[in-house]
Design an enzyme around this catalytic site. Structure first.
Site, PDB file in Angstrom:
ATOM      1  N   ASP A 265      11.793 -42.322  63.265  1.00 38.75           N
ATOM      2  CA  ASP A 265      10.655 -43.143  63.679  1.00 38.75           C
ATOM      3  C   ASP A 265       9.715 -42.357  64.605  1.00 38.75           C
ATOM      4  O   ASP A 265      10.073 -41.305  65.143  1.00 38.75           O
ATOM      5  CB  ASP A 265      11.214 -44.376  64.412  1.00 38.75           C
ATOM      6  CG  ASP A 265      10.303 -45.588  64.321  1.00 38.75           C
ATOM      7  OD1 ASP A 265       9.138 -45.433  63.910  1.00 38.75           O
ATOM      8  OD2 ASP A 265      10.763 -46.680  64.682  1.00 38.75           O
TER       9      ASP A 265
ATOM     10  N   ASP B 179       5.663 -52.013  59.060  1.00 43.13           N
ATOM     11  CA  ASP B 179       6.464 -52.927  59.877  1.00 43.13           C
ATOM     12  C   ASP B 179       6.237 -54.359  59.453  1.00 43.13           C
ATOM     13  O   ASP B 179       6.978 -55.258  59.856  1.00 43.13           O
ATOM     14  CB  ASP B 179       6.069 -52.791  61.352  1.00 43.13           C
ATOM     15  CG  ASP B 179       6.921 -51.745  62.041  1.00 43.13           C
ATOM     16  OD1 ASP B 179       7.870 -51.251  61.424  1.00 43.13           O
ATOM     17  OD2 ASP B 179       6.624 -51.433  63.212  1.00 43.13           O
TER      18      ASP B 179
HETATM   19  C1  DGJ Z   1       9.251 -49.286  64.626  1.00 38.62           C
HETATM   20  C2  DGJ Z   1       9.801 -49.339  63.238  1.00 38.62           C
HETATM   21  O1  DGJ Z   1       8.772 -49.349  62.305  1.00 38.62           O
HETATM   22  C3  DGJ Z   1      10.720 -50.528  63.105  1.00 38.62           C
HETATM   23  O2  DGJ Z   1      11.155 -50.648  61.788  1.00 38.62           O
HETATM   24  C4  DGJ Z   1      11.863 -50.346  64.044  1.00 38.62           C
HETATM   25  O3  DGJ Z   1      12.634 -49.242  63.672  1.00 38.62           O
HETATM   26  C5  DGJ Z   1      11.339 -50.185  65.461  1.00 38.62           C
HETATM   27  N1  DGJ Z   1      10.331 -49.156  65.553  1.00 38.62           N
HETATM   28  C6  DGJ Z   1      12.447 -49.851  66.409  1.00 38.62           C
HETATM   29  O4  DGJ Z   1      11.974 -49.634  67.670  1.00 38.62           O
END
Ligand code: DGJ
Length: 728
Positions: free
Chosen positions: A478, A548
């Site tokens: 990430d 997300d």
């Molecule tokens: C952002 C990501 O896109 C989410 O899927 C998740 O992993 C969160 N970060 C975790 O902090």
């Protein structure tokens, strides 16, 4: 031979399956662009360059008033000698001048394609898949060498370009701008298609008319970003999915980029793509080189669908690498939207084991397992197990899950540092920052300075230690903020503006090192969802968390837009709980399943809280996805109904042998007195009879494609079908 040079006319002709790209050396070594478009077998200058005296277009040779660089279509235009349009590059000399003059010196043509030092790029598996030409240009005054490289992937029907600068002079040079590709079209009656967005709304398709002057698509955020994608296409006015010309540019880079189009006074248009010159410079000392990243150019005479097929095939098989490139991707269950930071070992065990019972194949432990990470304000950089949450450490839990036949995956955010972390207390200068300025936080975190070797090495070793400590077979990588106060404590003042690009080079090295050390691990990249969904990252990690935003209806546009360039096998898509956590919408498990099953499928909700009926649906979905997975992940993708232009979306996947296909249709809102819908399918074999089990009927491919297939009338909002078509 895909690359030919005609000595008499000094003309280069590059040909791929359906494409020609032609340019010529003119006058005293200028490289003039002649043509890019539908393939011609033999070119005899029917559109030869024409010269005339144009007012206010200066002449490099005073006696010839018909010749000006301002009117010459060029391959890699310099700045300063009479071309007033946007230059492809700009170099500053020690005397302060930025005027340069590149002329042809020589060229070499060879089979295959070479890698780009330190950068991601498309590659060949056999040298006869592609042919490359390198053209050496030189500015004699300063001994600057510029090597333009073009590779023709003949069967893929794509041309890649990159540029290398070499300072063979005795003085320092400063690169102020370095584009990787430039195309001067002798027309401007195009629309510009790009993929802008925002967090949770990535890669929405935007189309706008070209107008006189500059138009651009760019990122200045230190990442390719949610806000723009390193892609642009110039298309003729009538272009749609199946018809019309497309000239597409995709940049294999994950940082600041600029793609621009300038329509000039004569109705020509200049398209340029490369690293964003904004806040960039690069000190090129005598004897040193600078390699610019690659642009992948695709021409289609048959609309956007054919363009996408080319990018999908090329990126899936000659950009993505590693063990997982051609492997079916596992159905996963991720605990993020189920628990966020609030979990313990027991909760994880429950979710994983129930997921396993429902047929899922991989459990992913997301954020919150390390340092003191009970919320997003702390601990990034402290990649050590939080014994409060996992008192027995990672290994026993991972083993226990694996013993059930479920794989185990883990989340990291290796490029980041929390101010509240042991790492920051030890190394406050390890983040990107500028002396004496505030350090703006985003999600209460700073960015590690990956332009520094010591920082990169430490992160390689911290991440590796965890990966070695447990049987981990998947990593979610990430990255949750963009750059501000860009500078590095390790660079001298004259190199501060190199920080953002050096960061990318550092990141690529770290990714290369970690992914090669752990070839058995499937890596999925992520940046707050799809904030770094770009070809650069796909070279290291064959899939990306698309957004997300897990709402099925938002995802119609996100996945549709993403599919313009990126193959389905690269798109993560999960079923999440309702009301949806990002947009609060309530949709059925069916529609959530159908949209998520149109990508690399998974779940991201608390399965332990589902009713028995819901669990039944989930296990049926998992079962169904296992049947269609090879077609979805590796078949040809066709867009049928565009959710940006209508109240529904439809697409399909067809296996390479055309014996299997999958149709997805989603209606968004219910309308009174709505029309009956039928959809004309694509990509089928006209002579094959397909059985559609869901409706118990069979039809030949030609009927399904020409006459079309009725979509059942479905009352209510957010209704969908997903049908498997099998050859009888
Ligand atoms: C952002 C990501 O896109 C989410 O899927 C998740 O992993 C969160 N970060 C975790 O902090």
């Amino acid at each position: 031979m895909s690359i030919q040079f005609d000595q008499t006319t000094q003309t280069f002709h590059l040909t791929a399956k359906n494409t020609s790209y032609i340019f010529q050396i003119v006058r005293d070594g200028y490289l003039a662009h002649l043509y890019w478009g539908k393939k011609v077998n033999a070119y005899h200058h029917s559109n030869e360059l024409r010269f005339t005296d144009r007012s206010f277009s200066a002449n490099p040779e005073a006696e010839d008033r018909t010749f000006s660089l301002d009117t010459l279509p060029q391959e890699y235009p310099s700045f300063g000698h009479s071309d007033y349009r946007n230059p492809a590059f700009q170099v500053q000399l020690e005397n302060g001048s930025t005027v340069t003059d590149l002329r042809y010196v020589s060229h070499t043509i060879f089979k295959g394609k070479q890698g780009l030092e330190g950068l991601p790029a498309t590659y060949v598996e056999h040298e006869n898949e592609a042919e490359t030409i390198e053209i050496t240009l030189k500015d004699d005054l300063i001994n600057l060498i510029v090597i333009l490289s073009y590779t023709v992937f003949e069967n893929f029907d794509a041309i890649t370009r990159s540029v290398r600068f070499v300072n063979e002079g005795e003085s320092n040079l400063k690169l102020l701008k370095v584009s990787s590709a430039n195309v001067d079209f002798r027309q401007s009656d195009f629309d510009l298609i790009s993929l802008p967005g925002a967090w949770g709304r990535e890669r929405y398709v935007a189309r706008t008319e070209l107008r006189p002057g500059m138009q651009s698509v760019e990122s200045r955020r230190g990442a390719s970003s949610h806000q723009q994608n390193p892609f642009m296409a110039l298309v003729s006015k009538n272009t749609n999915e199946e018809y019309g010309e497309v000239f597409a540019f995709s940049f294999v880079y994950s940082g600041n980029f600029l793609s621009s189009v300038e329509v000039d006074q004569f109705g020509y248009s200049r398209a340029t793509m490369g690293i964003n010159p904004f806040d960039f410079s690069w000190l090129l000392e005598p004897g040193s080189e600078f390699q610019a990243p690659e642009v992948v150019m695709v021409y289609s005479a048959n609309g956007l669908g054919a363009m996408s097929h080319t990018y999908h095939r090329l990126y899936r098989t000659r950009l993505c690498r590693g063990e997982f490139r051609d492997k079916l991707r596992p159905i996963l269950i991720n605990n993020w939207e189920a628990t966020y930071f609030n979990f313990n070992e027991e909760k994880i065990r429950e979710i994983a084991l129930l997921g396993k019972n429902l047929g899922m194949e991989l459990f992913v432990l997301d954020d919150g397992w390390f340092g003191k990470r009970d919320n997003d304000t702390t601990s990034l950089g402290d990649w050590f197990i939080d014994k409060k949450k996992l008192p027995n450490g990672l290994e026993p839990l991972a083993n226990e899950i694996r013993d059930t036949g479920m794989e185990f995956g883990l989340w990291f955010e290796p490029e980041m540092i929390s101010v509240d972390s042991e790492l920051y207390r030890e190394h406050p200068d390890w983040c990107i920052h500028v002396p004496n300025r505030r350090r703006s936080e985003s999600r209460q975190q700073l960015i590690l300075d990956f332009s520094r070797k010591d920082v990169c090495d430490e992160m390689i070793s911290r991440v590796s230690a965890i990966l070695e400590s447990a049987p981990i077979t998947y990593v979610k990588w990430d990255m949750n903020r963009h750059m501000s106060e860009v500078g590095s404590a390790a660079l001298p003042p004259e190199r501060q503006r190199e920080t953002a690009h050096r960061y990318m080079l550092g990141l690529y090295r770290v990714m290369d090192e970690i992914t090669s050390r752990f070839p058995h691990i499937l890596f999925e990249s992520c940046s707050g969802g799809g904030g770094r969904f770009d070809p650069g990252i796909l070279y290291y990690m064959p899939q990306t968390w698309t957004s997300d935003n897990t709402d099925a209806i938002s995802r119609l546009k996100i996945q549709y837009g993403t599919s313009l360039v990126y193959p389905t096998s690269s798109m993560g898509a999960h079923v999440s709980a309702v009301p949806n956590h990002q947009v609060d919408r309530i949709t059925s498990l069916d529609v959530r399943g159908h949209v998520a099953m149109s990508g690399n499928f998974g779940y991201e909700l608390d399965v332990t809280e589902m009713s028995a009926e819901e669990k039944n649906i989930v296990s049926e979905q998992v079962e169904f996805y296992k049947q269609i997975r090879p077609i979805v992940q590796f078949g040809e993708f066709y867009r049928l109904f565009n959710p940006f232009e209508s109240n529904h979306a439809a697409w399909m996947f067809v296996s390479d042998d055309q014996l299997d296909a999958v149709l997805t249709y989603v209606k968004v809102l219910a309308e009174p007195s709505d029309a009956f819908i039928k959809v004309c399918l694509k990509g089928l074999n006209p002579d094959v009879k397909y059985h559609i089990e869901a409706i118990g009927k069979s039809f030949y491919g030609d009927e399904l494609m020409n006459v079309g297939l009725n979509i059942p009338l479905m009352n209510g909002d957010f209704k969908s079908i997903m049908w498997h078509l099998k050859a009888e």
